[in-house]
Design a protein around this motif. Structure first.
Motif, short mmCIF file in Angstrom:
data_model
loop_
_atom_site.label_atom_id
_atom_site.label_comp_id
_atom_site.label_asym_id
_atom_site.label_seq_id
_atom_site.Cartn_x
_atom_site.Cartn_y
_atom_site.Cartn_z
N SER A 76 0.66 -1.72 0.88
CA SER A 76 -0.07 0.36 -0.02
C SER A 76 0.58 0.97 0.55
CB SER A 76 -0.97 -0.49 1.46
OG SER A 76 0.09 0.34 2.31
N ALA A 77 1.71 1.56 0.20
CA ALA A 77 2.23 2.89 0.26
C ALA A 77 4.30 2.38 0.37
CB ALA A 77 3.16 2.46 2.26
N PHE A 78 4.54 1.16 -0.73
CA PHE A 78 5.92 1.62 -1.12
C PHE A 78 5.61 0.82 -2.82
CE2 PHE A 78 6.60 0.54 3.04
CZ PHE A 78 7.66 1.22 3.13
N HIS A 79 6.57 1.67 -4.14
CA HIS A 79 6.22 1.34 -5.21
C HIS A 79 6.85 0.15 -5.30
CE1 HIS A 79 6.79 2.35 -9.27
NE2 HIS A 79 6.06 3.65 -8.97
N PRO A 80 6.35 -0.71 -6.43
CA PRO A 80 6.50 -1.92 -6.78
C PRO A 80 8.11 -2.43 -7.29
CG PRO A 80 4.58 -1.44 -7.95
CD PRO A 80 4.29 0.10 -7.12
N ASP A 81 7.74 -1.17 -8.20
CA ASP A 81 9.29 -1.36 -9.01
C ASP A 81 10.84 -1.21 -8.36
OD1 ASP A 81 8.03 -1.86 -11.97
OD2 ASP A 81 7.94 0.16 -12.19
N SER A 82 10.17 0.11 -7.70
CA SER A 82 11.37 1.22 -6.96
C SER A 82 11.77 0.47 -5.20
CB SER A 82 11.51 3.04 -7.08
OG SER A 82 10.32 3.26 -6.02
N GLY A 83 10.51 0.24 -4.90
CA GLY A 83 10.58 0.35 -3.37
C GLY A 83 10.50 0.67 -2.31
N GLU A 84 10.63 2.57 -3.12
CA GLU A 84 10.89 3.93 -2.47
C GLU A 84 8.98 3.92 -2.11
OE1 GLU A 84 12.16 6.96 -4.56
OE2 GLU A 84 14.08 5.61 -5.11
N LYS A 85 9.10 4.55 -0.64
CA LYS A 85 8.03 4.52 0.23
C LYS A 85 7.49 6.00 -1.20
CE LYS A 85 7.85 5.02 4.59
NZ LYS A 85 8.31 5.77 5.94
N MET A 86 5.95 5.84 -1.28
CA MET A 86 5.42 6.87 -1.62
C MET A 86 5.07 7.67 -0.88
SD MET A 86 3.26 4.33 -4.90
CE MET A 86 2.58 2.89 -3.23
N ASN A 87 4.92 9.44 -1.79
CA ASN A 87 3.84 10.10 -1.02
C ASN A 87 2.74 10.04 -0.72
OD1 ASN A 87 2.09 11.41 -2.90
ND2 ASN A 87 3.87 11.05 -3.74
N LEU A 88 2.29 10.23 -0.07
CA LEU A 88 0.73 10.00 0.88
C LEU A 88 -0.42 10.33 -0.05
CD1 LEU A 88 -0.89 9.48 3.08
CD2 LEU A 88 -1.29 11.22 4.11
N ILE A 89 -0.20 11.52 -0.30
CA ILE A 89 -0.92 11.63 -1.42
C ILE A 89 -1.16 10.78 -2.90
CG2 ILE A 89 -2.24 13.34 -2.80
CD1 ILE A 89 -1.36 15.46 -0.64
N GLY A 90 -0.47 10.29 -2.99
CA GLY A 90 -0.15 9.86 -4.41
C GLY A 90 -0.73 8.75 -3.80
N ARG A 91 -0.82 7.69 -2.74
CA ARG A 91 -1.61 6.45 -2.92
C ARG A 91 -2.35 6.10 -3.22
NH1 ARG A 91 1.41 5.82 3.74
NH2 ARG A 91 3.60 7.14 2.50
N MET A 92 -2.80 4.47 -3.16
CA MET A 92 -3.78 4.21 -3.81
C MET A 92 -4.54 3.90 -2.41
SD MET A 92 -4.46 4.08 -6.96
CE MET A 92 -3.84 4.95 -8.60
N SER A 93 -3.84 3.89 -1.44
CA SER A 93 -4.81 3.81 -0.02
C SER A 93 -5.52 5.13 -0.18
CB SER A 93 -3.87 3.23 0.89
OG SER A 93 -3.09 4.45 1.14
N PHE A 94 -5.05 6.76 -0.75
CA PHE A 94 -5.23 7.76 -0.56
C PHE A 94 -6.38 8.35 -1.43
CE2 PHE A 94 -5.31 12.72 -0.17
CZ PHE A 94 -5.37 12.70 1.09
N PHE A 126 -4.02 17.25 -8.06
CA PHE A 126 -4.12 15.88 -6.93
C PHE A 126 -3.70 14.73 -7.87
CE2 PHE A 126 -6.32 12.14 -6.04
CZ PHE A 126 -6.44 12.12 -4.26
N ASN A 127 -4.17 14.89 -9.46
CA ASN A 127 -3.96 13.49 -9.96
C ASN A 127 -3.21 14.04 -10.44
OD1 ASN A 127 -6.89 13.54 -10.30
ND2 ASN A 127 -7.41 13.87 -12.23
N ALA A 128 -1.87 14.78 -11.39
CA ALA A 128 -0.51 14.88 -11.56
C ALA A 128 -0.17 14.46 -10.38
CB ALA A 128 -0.02 16.00 -12.18
N ILE A 129 0.22 14.59 -8.87
CA ILE A 129 0.84 13.30 -8.01
C ILE A 129 0.38 12.06 -7.74
CG2 ILE A 129 1.11 13.45 -5.47
CD1 ILE A 129 0.16 16.11 -5.25
N VAL A 130 -0.68 11.61 -8.13
CA VAL A 130 -1.04 10.64 -7.96
C VAL A 130 -0.27 9.51 -9.31
CG1 VAL A 130 -3.26 8.82 -8.73
CG2 VAL A 130 -3.48 10.22 -7.44
N ILE A 192 -2.29 10.97 -18.02
CA ILE A 192 -1.94 9.94 -17.89
C ILE A 192 -0.93 9.63 -18.69
CG2 ILE A 192 -1.85 7.92 -17.06
CD1 ILE A 192 -4.52 8.41 -16.39
N PRO A 193 -1.09 9.77 -19.75
CA PRO A 193 -0.25 10.02 -20.87
C PRO A 193 0.99 10.79 -21.11
CG PRO A 193 -1.54 9.57 -21.91
CD PRO A 193 -1.79 10.21 -20.36
N MET A 194 0.73 12.00 -20.91
CA MET A 194 2.13 13.86 -20.29
C MET A 194 3.12 13.28 -19.49
SD MET A 194 1.85 15.21 -22.88
CE MET A 194 2.55 16.84 -22.71
#
Length: 322
Positions: A76-94, A126-130, A192-194
């Motif tokens: 829920s909190a870490f990126h599947p590729d990099s393993g880095e912690k994602m910012n709160l706003i960008g997480r799917m749980s948010f 908000f969408n840009a961050i996500v 999203i494409p941009m």
């Protein structure tokens, strides 16, 4: 530390990811909005547990349920590729708390141009961050490209919303209530494409079934991004299409006309009700580990794979992002 129980693989999906039902159950866990409230130290502990399990060790006395819960927090909190912690706003749980507030406000404050401009701008920010947070992390993007993507998507949303808002002044009221959805859908097709343009330009890393890298494919990137666009529009559609119909009818009742100040909070709560289900359902529309037939790849990449592996690799796989 005791060895991991025989046969236990913390990265193995708990449910069949080739079926919609299996993916839905998976995303119901990692989009759980309650995980967005957890302290950072608990997420860091979950990362340590997952890392230990991958190394073949687990904390003493850990049960299978505890290990799976740690994996839920990690996903829920870490990126599947990099393993880095994602910012709160960008997480799917948010997505539920953030999306319900923004969607509710867009649906409530749609009558005047200044209100439309403000809430579409906030939503696209908000969408840009996500979108940036959930990109394929193997394809870096520069600050200049992020800026262009943000301005283009925001401009598209504003042009669509303001244009349709003016066009629907003499149309039935319900059509005006659907303007925010049209703007959100149009902006998603651009944002999203941009935001993930590097993937389209340079391709995404594709692997065989055993995760051995085979090269980079632009066609794979296009397929993955197209699926994400469809998922995001689907995520927003039920709430932004059905809720205006509900509110249009409710507002005709005398008791609703007496509590106009509560219309916005009511729409926010109702949007939350839609998103609790639609966020995981939309994420589950397509497999996270996307596949593409060898025959559909770029000729040069296809020839390279055939030269090295013959007919042993009928499909390639890649992370499509969310």
């Amino acid at each position: 530390m005791p060895a991991v129980p025989l046969g236990f693989d913390i990265d193995a999906p708990r449910w069949d990811q080739s079926t919609f039902t299996g993916r839905l159950r998976h995303f119901l866990t990692i989009t759980d909005p309650r995980t967005a409230l957890l302290p950072e130290r608990e997420l860091d502990r979950a990362r340590e547990v997952v890392a230990s399990c991958r190394a073949g060790l687990v904390p003493p006395g850990s049960s299978r349920e505890q290990l799976l819960y740690a994996k839920k927090l990690y996903d829920s909190a870490f990126h599947p590729d990099s393993g880095e912690k994602m910012n709160l706003i960008g997480r799917m749980s948010f997505q539920v708390p953030g999306g319900m507030a923004l969607t509710g406000c867009m649906l409530q404050f749609y009558r005047t141009v200044p209100a439309v401009v403000f809430w579409q701008w906030v939503n696209q920010s908000f969408n840009a961050i996500v979108n940036y947070t959930n990109r394929n992390a193997a394809s870096p993007i520069s600050l200049a490209q992020i800026g262009v993507a943000y301005v283009t998507a925001t401009g598209t949303a504003l042009a669509t919303a303001v244009g349709l808002n003016l066009y629907t002044k003499r149309a039935p009221p319900l059509l005006a209530r659907w303007v925010p959805f049209a703007a959100v859908a149009a902006a998603n097709c651009v944002n999203i494409p941009m935001m993930r343009q590097q993937e389209i330009i340079n391709g995404v890393t594709v692997t065989d079934e055993d995760n051995n890298e085979l090269g980079r494919s632009r066609r794979a990137a296009v397929k993955g991004i197209a699926q994400v666009v469809v998922s995001r529009i689907t995520m927003a559609a039920p709430g932004m299409i059905i809720l205006p119909i509900i509110m249009e009818r409710l507002e005709k009742f005398p008791f609703m006309q007496r509590i106009r100040v509560l219309h916005a909070p009511l729409q926010v709560l109702l949007c939350g009700g839609f998103l609790v289900f639609m966020v995981p359902a939309a994420c589950a529309l397509f497999p996270q580990r996307c596949s593409l037939a060898l025959a559909s790849l770029e000729p040069e990449l296809r020839d390279s794979i055939v030269a090295k592996h013959g007919d042993k690799v009928p499909y390639v796989y890649f992370n499509k992002g969310l």
